[in-house]
Design an enzyme around this catalytic site. Structure first.
Site, PDB file in Angstrom:
ATOM      1  N   GLN A  11       5.657  38.991 -41.925  1.00 16.35           N
ATOM      2  CA  GLN A  11       4.461  39.327 -41.152  1.00 16.35           C
ATOM      3  C   GLN A  11       3.351  39.740 -42.125  1.00 16.35           C
ATOM      4  O   GLN A  11       3.483  40.754 -42.817  1.00 16.35           O
ATOM      5  CB  GLN A  11       4.812  40.486 -40.222  1.00 16.35           C
ATOM      6  N   GLY A  12       2.254  38.973 -42.153  1.00 12.88           N
ATOM      7  CA  GLY A  12       1.151  39.283 -43.069  1.00 12.88           C
ATOM      8  C   GLY A  12      -0.003  39.948 -42.349  1.00 12.88           C
ATOM      9  O   GLY A  12      -0.988  39.285 -41.968  1.00 12.88           O
TER      10      GLY A  12
ATOM     11  N   SER B 279      -0.848  43.984 -42.750  1.00 14.09           N
ATOM     12  CA  SER B 279      -1.434  45.076 -43.549  1.00 14.09           C
ATOM     13  C   SER B 279      -1.994  44.592 -44.877  1.00 14.09           C
ATOM     14  O   SER B 279      -1.497  43.628 -45.462  1.00 14.09           O
ATOM     15  CB  SER B 279      -0.364  46.133 -43.840  1.00 14.09           C
TER      16      SER B 279
ATOM     17  N   GLU C 177       6.850  44.560 -28.772  1.00 18.33           N
ATOM     18  CA  GLU C 177       8.038  45.159 -29.341  1.00 18.33           C
ATOM     19  C   GLU C 177       7.746  46.510 -29.957  1.00 18.33           C
ATOM     20  O   GLU C 177       7.496  46.619 -31.139  1.00 18.33           O
ATOM     21  CB  GLU C 177       8.641  44.203 -30.376  1.00 18.33           C
TER      22      GLU C 177
ATOM     23  N   SER D  69       1.953  54.481 -37.349  1.00 20.29           N
ATOM     24  CA  SER D  69       2.266  55.812 -37.874  1.00 20.29           C
ATOM     25  C   SER D  69       2.345  56.798 -36.712  1.00 20.29           C
ATOM     26  O   SER D  69       1.766  56.572 -35.645  1.00 20.29           O
ATOM     27  CB  SER D  69       1.193  56.262 -38.865  1.00 20.29           C
TER      28      SER D  69
ATOM     29  N   GLU E 246       0.886  59.489 -36.357  1.00 20.57           N
ATOM     30  CA  GLU E 246      -0.450  59.998 -35.995  1.00 20.57           C
ATOM     31  C   GLU E 246      -1.176  58.997 -35.104  1.00 20.57           C
ATOM     32  O   GLU E 246      -1.765  59.368 -34.081  1.00 20.57           O
ATOM     33  CB  GLU E 246      -1.262  60.274 -37.267  1.00 20.57           C
TER      34      GLU E 246
END
Lengths: 299, 381
Positions: free
Chosen positions: B134-135, B137, B252, B364, B366
């Site tokens: 998965q590209g 980030s 998901e 994350s 947060e």
């Protein structure tokens, strides 16, 4: 069947829960619990009795009894409002006592607690008109007697429990079920507090913005959500686990207390006032905790 | 009966033929070397077993359990899929390398891809032949994914991709990558990118391992230097890539992954309970962790029921799932490493250090709290 249990109530449980939620909402609306916690006549017993839901814990005329999971769902709805009425107590009593099932009127029992000396316990709604007190639950025997009155305990302001009656004899099964039901009421109370906290944070403004737009407050309330969700899941588990429901029940109540603490914080100074009424729910959670511990130690 | 505190959960599969067969199959097929001496395997051996496992699942039909049959799946329910993953993890089956492809890429192609893309890519994914990464980030686009700058420049017949992706799981093993890149630099945020399917063996792709604090290298940086992607390998509408991605990520955040995580945490808890049975000072802490572990399982069951009944309470229940298991796992591994059991020192150090990532990836803690507070609780933005 599968390796993941079904967690939903039965159809009759869903119906009963909806009916009870309806009754409670219509009776209490947006009222502050401080204003109705002492009003025994807010929902007359007769109208609750007419609904027949107080017999739902018993198998009657070819119909199955509600499951403990169902009772937990109903109790959760009940806990959102904490109406001053011995409805849940009557449901449990009728389910576990033939004498209580036949009693014409509400029925309560006397709960053991680590905070009272051996022998005496807390009797919710001991002063309620027409109420009887059952001496045994789950044993197949026992009787319904009239409560003898006495001072009301000052912890749970919605339950009006006397402190001088002898403890009801609980069979292990009755003890387990009663513990789960009280834990479920605490979950409902926590749900209600969370909702109140969200509403408050969305309206209260400081620094030119609703306080709910600040990340610290958002994270507080999300942590309260985490606590409420875990508490609900734990009660579901407790209601479906024959083996040891006391552990998840106690865990659930501890989560509800955390949620209540967070919401109290979000309300700022006002959260600290008697008249806001948040503490009624928190007190009920603390009382429920005592009860679960007392029932687990039940001889 | 030992005085451990482990809770035994209901495990009745009688009457369910599919799961009975699955259990038998797992018993017969989980490689013995993996089950018994995983710690002693070299990276190469471990990787080889995991790749072969992907192919084994493909050959046996235990792949794409909840996917439509017409795309190589078994056409069963999400519940069946989750339960299979539970029992596979309990049987200590290897975690292959196709999880990203199966849980993210396949649903994306099924709901948003073209028929040609499905025909071209799904069979090799289901059979375990192809691994996808998965590209998304980038060094400057983590929580703020919309800030990505990898560019896909329009050329004759397709696009040239230029940029750098990071935290790309399994890039070292992947033959394909689904990637987000800017296709309209003049458009506003969220409306400027597209989802592309990239051949990792195409000229211009460079993979560099990222070494984690635990010593493992599950992630990589991937540099794309004018990598050609044909027109037909754009998923959905051009410049609508953000929406394609958001739909995919919603898909998901629970289900299969939570099931796999539960089993790992359960295994770690069981180890802790057994190895610390004679440590009364740890009893309270371990009991609390034990209960929280079972809560994850019950919560997963509750989520599946809410999905099946299409309940309005689903969003709320799902929103806490990843927060629950990720934070629990960190607490469990911290308890493990601080318990200082001599025999398990290496295990707990690895688990503890690895667990630092779980509250960051996949949203994350947060960000997840922010999202829950706004979308579920309705607090003002």
């Amino acid at each position: 069947m599968n390796a993941l249990n079904t967690t939903t109530p039965t159809e009759i449980g869903e119906l009963a829960t909806e009916a009870i939620s309806d009754i409670l909402r219509r009776a209490t609306g947006t009222s502050n619990i401080c204003h109705y916690a002492d009003d025994f006549s807010l929902v007359p017993w007769a109208s609750l009795a007419d609904s027949g839901w107080d017999h739902i814990g018993i198998a009657e005329e070819g119909e199955e009894a509600a499951t403990l999971r169902d009772l937990a769902a109903m109790a959760q709805a009940w806990g959102e409002r904490l109406l001053p009425s011995p409805f849940m107590e009557t449901v449990i009593a009728r389910r576990h006592s033939p004498a209580a099932a036949k009693w014409d009127g509400p029925v309560t029992f006397t709960l053991p607690s680590p905070s009272l000396g051996t022998g005496t316990g807390y009797t919710p709604f001991a002063g309620f008109e027409g109420i009887g007190r059952v001496t045994e639950l789950g044993t197949g025997s026992g009787a319904v007697v009239l409560p003898s009155g006495g001072p009301t305990d000052g912890l749970d302001l919605a339950l009006h429990a006397s402190t001088t009656e002898p403890v009801t004899v609980f069979s292990p099964e009755a003890a387990r079920e009663t513990a789960v039901v009280y834990a479920a009421t605490a979950v409902g109370s926590a749900s209600r507090l969370l909702r109140m906290g969200i509403d408050y944070a969305s309206e209260r403004e400081q620094f030119g913005a609703a306080i709910g737009s600040f990340q610290a407050v958002k994270h507080h309330l999300t942590n309260a959500l985490l606590a409420v969700e875990q508490a609900e899941t734990a009660v579901i588990w407790a209601s479906l686990d024959d083996d040891d429901p006391f552990r998840p029940a106690l865990f659930a109540i501890d989560q509800t207390i955390s949620a209540a603490e967070i919401v109290t914080q979000v309300f700022g100074g006002i959260g600290f006032t008697w008249e806001l009424g948040l503490h009624y729910y928190l007190r009920h959670m603390l009382f429920a905790r005592e009860i679960v511990v007392g029932l687990e130690k039940n001889p | 009966m030992s005085d451990t505190l482990a809770i035994q959960y209901a495990d009745d599969l009688s009457g369910d033929a599919f799961l009975e067969e699955a259990r038998e199959w797992l018993k017969a097929n989980v490689p013995q070397r993996w089950r018994e001496s995983r710690g002693a395997l070299s990276h190469a051996e471990s990787d080889a077993i995991r790749r072969e496992w992907d192919r084994q699942l493909g050959r046996s039909g235990y792949t794409g359990i909840s996917f439509p049959k017409e795309y190589g799946g078994q056409g069963m329910t999400l519940r069946d899929d989750v339960i299979f993953h539970l029992i596979a993890a309990e049987a200590q089956a290897p975690d292959g390398f196709t999880r990203v492809g199966k849980t993210l890429l396949a649903p994306m192609l099924i709901t948003q891809g073209s028929e040609e893309q499905r025909r071209k890519y799904l069979p090799a994914l289901m059979s375990g032949e192809e691994v996808w990464c998965q590209g998304f980030s980038e060094p400057n686009a983590g929580s703020d994914l919309a800030n990505l700058t990898t560019r896909a420049r329009k050329v004759d017949g397709g696009y040239l991709v230029k940029g750098r992706k990071t935290w790309t799981t399994f890039a070292q093993h992947a033959s394909r990558c689904f990637l987000l890149a800017v296709t309209d630099p003049n458009a506003a945020r969220y409306r400027n990118m597209s989802m592309l399917l990239v051949d990792m063996s195409a000229p211009g792709v460079h993979v560099t391992d990222i070494r984690q604090i635990s010593g493992a290298t599950h992630f990589a940086e991937v540099q794309f230097d004018d990598v050609f992607v044909p027109e037909d390998d754009l998923v959905g509408e051009k410049n609508r890539g953000w929406h394609v991605a958001m739909k995919l990520l919603e898909n998901e955040r629970g289900g299969v992954e939570s099931a796999a995580r539960y089993v790992e945490i359960r295994a770690d808890m069981d180890l802790l309970l057994t190895s610390c049975a004679d440590r009364p000072e740890l009893r309270t802490e371990l009991t609390a962790l034990d209960i929280r572990t079972e809560i994850v399982r019950w919560h997963l069951a509750k989520v599946l029921d809410l999905i099946e009944s299409d309940s309005p309470r689903l969003g709320q229940a799902v929103s806490v799932l990843k927060l629950l298991w990720s934070e629990l796992w960190q607490d469990v591994t911290r308890a493990g490493v601080t318990a200082m059991v001599p025999d398990d020192r290496e295990h707990w150090l690895y688990q503890f250090l690895e667990s630092k990532a779980v509250t960051i990836y996949g949203g994350s803690s947060e960000i997840l709290r922010n999202v829950a507070s706004e979308r579920v609780l309705g607090l003002p933005r």
